[in-house]
Scaffold this active site. Structure first.
Site, PDB file in Angstrom:
ATOM      1  CD  GLU A 141      92.977 -88.962  27.276  1.00 54.78           C
ATOM      2  OE1 GLU A 141      93.008 -89.246  25.957  1.00 54.78           O
ATOM      3  OE2 GLU A 141      91.978 -88.269  27.578  1.00 54.78           O
ATOM      4  CG  ASP A 143      87.244 -88.975  20.877  1.00 54.30           C
ATOM      5  OD1 ASP A 143      87.333 -89.005  21.963  1.00 54.30           O
ATOM      6  OD2 ASP A 143      87.699 -88.118  20.195  1.00 54.30           O
ATOM      7  CE1 TYR A 178      92.882 -83.242  19.300  1.00 53.64           C
ATOM      8  CE2 TYR A 178      93.075 -84.900  17.710  1.00 53.64           C
ATOM      9  CZ  TYR A 178      92.352 -84.197  18.562  1.00 53.64           C
ATOM     10  OH  TYR A 178      90.946 -84.627  18.379  1.00 53.64           O
ATOM     11  CB  CYS A 230      91.284 -85.083  27.790  1.00 51.03           C
ATOM     12  SG  CYS A 230      90.810 -85.054  26.084  1.00 51.03           S
ATOM     13  CE1 TYR A 251      93.449 -87.167  20.716  1.00 52.38           C
ATOM     14  CE2 TYR A 251      93.317 -87.554  23.255  1.00 52.38           C
ATOM     15  CZ  TYR A 251      92.846 -87.706  22.032  1.00 52.38           C
ATOM     16  OH  TYR A 251      91.891 -88.888  21.971  1.00 52.38           O
TER      17      TYR A 251
END
Length: 227
Positions: free
Chosen positions: A208, A44, A167, A137, A141
């Site tokens: 993802e 990441d 998140y 993305c 999340y």
């Protein structure tokens, strides 16, 4: 229905799969394997650096100065703010984050995802294509985090619960702005090009899922031949 709303609706089955896959489920229960955490953080860190670069490519394509300012702020958030979520995972494995990400990994699924975003940034003039490749993305999340916080299975005693806390709110403004840009930039698109945008969004949602899976399985390149 606005295109941004349609994209969220059609991507839900993929997001359901992400939520029920081992990475998120183990995190939910506070028992994510340390090897998966190390791999995810290394991968990441590389991904976010490229994500920031793609924001920079997007900036000349957005319609007005307020959106430019927002994207500049997002680059700063990636460089500084999102480290907070990474620190939560580093604390879980009891190792300094900067020490973990000293070693880089560049697995096939991450490579494919990043190149998918770069392709849309370079090959497509309308910024909606780039946004479609990037937007899943933060959206994935956001959805996963909020779902976890309402899940009775969430292990509140684990430090990993704080990852979901982070998140559940930090993606909100970004998702709203990307939705607004998406709807504005696709307003005069024909149906064929809108389908291309939709497919790009769904591909990134699959990416993802693959990103979490590759971290859980420590995915590596296999070039064959002698080991």
């Amino acid at each position: 229905m606005k295109l941004s709303e349609e994209l969220k609706e059609v991507s839900q089955p993929i997001i359901d799969d992400i939520y029920n896959d081992p990475f998120i489920q183990d995190m939910l229960h506070g028992k994510l394997p340390e090897e998966a955490v190390y791999f995810y953080l290394k991968a990441d860190a590389s991904y976010l650096r490229e994500f920031a670069n793609i924001y920079a490519l997007l900036i000349p394509k957005v319609p007005n100065i307020d959106e430019v300012k927002f994207l500049v702020e997002q680059i700063q958030f990636i460089v500084e703010g999102e480290v907070e979520a990474h620190e939560i995972l580093a604390n879980y494995v009891n190792k300094p984050y900067e020490e973990i990400v000293t070693e880089k990994v560049w697995p096939p699924s991450g490579d494919h995802y990043i190149k998918h975003m770069y392709y849309n940034a370079f090959a497509k003039e309308n910024a909606a294509h780039t946004i479609a490749a990037m937007a899943p993305c933060p959206y994935v999340y956001q959805v996963i985090a909020n779902r976890a916080l309402n899940d009775n299975a969430l292990n509140r005693e684990s430090i990993l619960a704080r990852w979901f806390d982070f998140y559940s709110t930090e993606m909100d403004d970004l998702v709203v702005v990307l939705d607004q840009l998406m709807d504005k930039l696709t307003e005069n698109m024909d149906d064929r090009e809108k389908e291309e945008v939709k497919e790009s969004f769904l591909q990134s949602t699959i990416h993802e899922r693959n990103f979490f899976a590759m971290s859980y399985n420590q995915e590596a390149w296999d070039f064959g031949g002698a080991s």
